[in-house]
Design an enzyme around this catalytic site. Structure first.
Site, PDB file in Angstrom:
ATOM      1  N   SER A 101       0.914  -1.211  -0.028  1.00 12.44           N
ATOM      2  CA  SER A 101      -0.050  -0.206   0.002  1.00 12.44           C
ATOM      3  C   SER A 101       0.979   1.216  -0.041  1.00 12.44           C
ATOM      4  CB  SER A 101      -1.017  -0.112   0.997  1.00 12.44           C
ATOM      5  OG  SER A 101      -1.849   0.955   1.083  1.00 12.44           O
ATOM      6  N   ASP A 255      -7.864  -5.263  -6.738  1.00 11.32           N
ATOM      7  CA  ASP A 255      -7.604  -4.118  -5.895  1.00 11.32           C
ATOM      8  C   ASP A 255      -8.258  -2.805  -6.300  1.00 11.32           C
ATOM      9  OD1 ASP A 255      -6.522  -1.822  -4.235  1.00 11.32           O
ATOM     10  OD2 ASP A 255      -4.526  -2.875  -4.032  1.00 11.32           O
ATOM     11  N   HIS A 285      -7.542  -5.168  -2.089  1.00 16.64           N
ATOM     12  CA  HIS A 285      -6.342  -4.550  -1.676  1.00 16.64           C
ATOM     13  C   HIS A 285      -5.817  -5.378  -0.496  1.00 16.64           C
ATOM     14  CE1 HIS A 285      -3.696  -1.051  -0.965  1.00 16.64           C
ATOM     15  NE2 HIS A 285      -3.817  -1.077   0.409  1.00 16.64           N
TER      16      HIS A 285
END
Length: 318
Positions: A101, A255, A285
């Site tokens: 991330s 994602d 994600h």
């Protein structure tokens, strides 16, 4: 150079943290038998500025506390980390930089800001530049939190629970994919109903000591993420083309923040030393995040760990 977690040698592995997590949330990625085995590598896990453990609105003395905390950029995190690994640990090279991330964003930034140090890189479920659609999501989070009763411009005495719950509900629609919800994969995390999952996982996550000003600081860092803003570069494409590290870039198949086509674009500007490798599955994600409650040896973890092992066993990019 391989090194144990004793006195550090001249190389190490740096795993960059995401915005909402703390260093111990990396345990799923590190350990005996994994690519990041502390018996073989000097593994460094810095906390991100603003996450409540590093310098943050919640722990900085006045007059820079709370909403007066200065804005933080990805470059600020990387430069602080650079000072840590060079001045404190005395490292000259990083055998591998990786992260999930916003940690992936820091991974890209490391390779752009310090190409002479980063031998290999593995950004997963993240991007070198925050996309417009992603910024729309971040703006909705900011609006929900700052409009909450009791927020008081960030000068609250007690964190505004209503805003944090709204914040969590927005995240719930983005962190996992549509297929994750269709297949009721939340049951794998021990929840018995959709509402149980949203309250227990998402609301529980953001109500568990997360300070709103900290969240807004990190949200702002995410919103402004772009390696093209690095001094000396005129565009994201130019910055990506400067990367020398051997790279495996790993977006997750579903994602919603960082879709594979975005990272395919990034790889197309990184030269011949970069490979796109999509993490399959429906976890969105959180394919790269070690979702709390998920079995540690799941397919996503194994997929990412195999890529890290492959990189560390192969040649350096510099």
């Amino acid at each position: 150079m391989r090194t144990r977690c004793g006195p550090p040698s001249r190389a190490g592995c740096l795993t960059c943290r995401d915005d909402r997590f703390r260093h111990w949330d990396n345990e799923w990625l590190i350990g005996e038998g994994r690519a990041l085995d502390p018996a073989r590598w000097f593994v460094i896990v810095p906390n991100m500025l603003g996450n409540g453990l590093s310098s943050s609105p919640s722990n900085t003395p006045a007059p820079d506390s709370g909403p007066s905390f200065p804005p933080i950029r990805v470059t600020d995190n990387v430069e602080a980390q650079h000072r840590l690994v060079t001045e404190v640990f005395g490292l000259e090279r990083l055998a591998l930089v990786l992260g999930w991330s916003m940690g992936a964003g820091q991974t890209y930034q490391w390779a752009v800001s310090h190409p002479e140090m980063v031998e290999r890189m593995l950004p997963f479920c993240g991007s070198p530049r925050t996309a417009p659609h992603n910024r729309v999501f971040l703006d909705s989070l900011r609006a929900a939190l700052t409009a909450s009763a009791g927020f008081d411009g960030g000068r609250y005495g007690v964190p505004p629970d209503r805003g944090l719950r709204a914040f969590a509900r927005i995240y719930a629609g983005w962190g996992f994919s549509q297929a994750f919800y269709w297949d009721e994969c939340w049951r794998e995390l021990g929840y018995t109903s959709l509402e149980d999952f949203v309250v227990g996982f998402w609301e529980g996550f953001f109500l568990d000591g997360r300070d709103p000003n900290n969240l807004l600081t990190m949200l702002d860092t995410w919103w402004h993420g772009d390696v093209g803003a690095t001094p000396g570069f005129d565009s994201t494409e130019q910055a990506l083309a400067s990367i020398r590290a051997r790279a495996i870039v790993m977006p997750a198949e579903k994602d919603l923040y960082f879709p594979p086509e975005d990272e395919a674009w990034a790889v197309s500007h990184m030269g011949g030393g970069a490979e796109l490798r999509v993490i399959p599955g429906v976890w969105g994600h959180f394919a790269g995040g070690g979702a709390p409650g998920r079995a540690p040896d799941n397919a996503d973890t194994t997929f990412i760990d195999a890529a890290a092992a492959e990189l560390l066993a192969g040649p350096s990019g510099i």
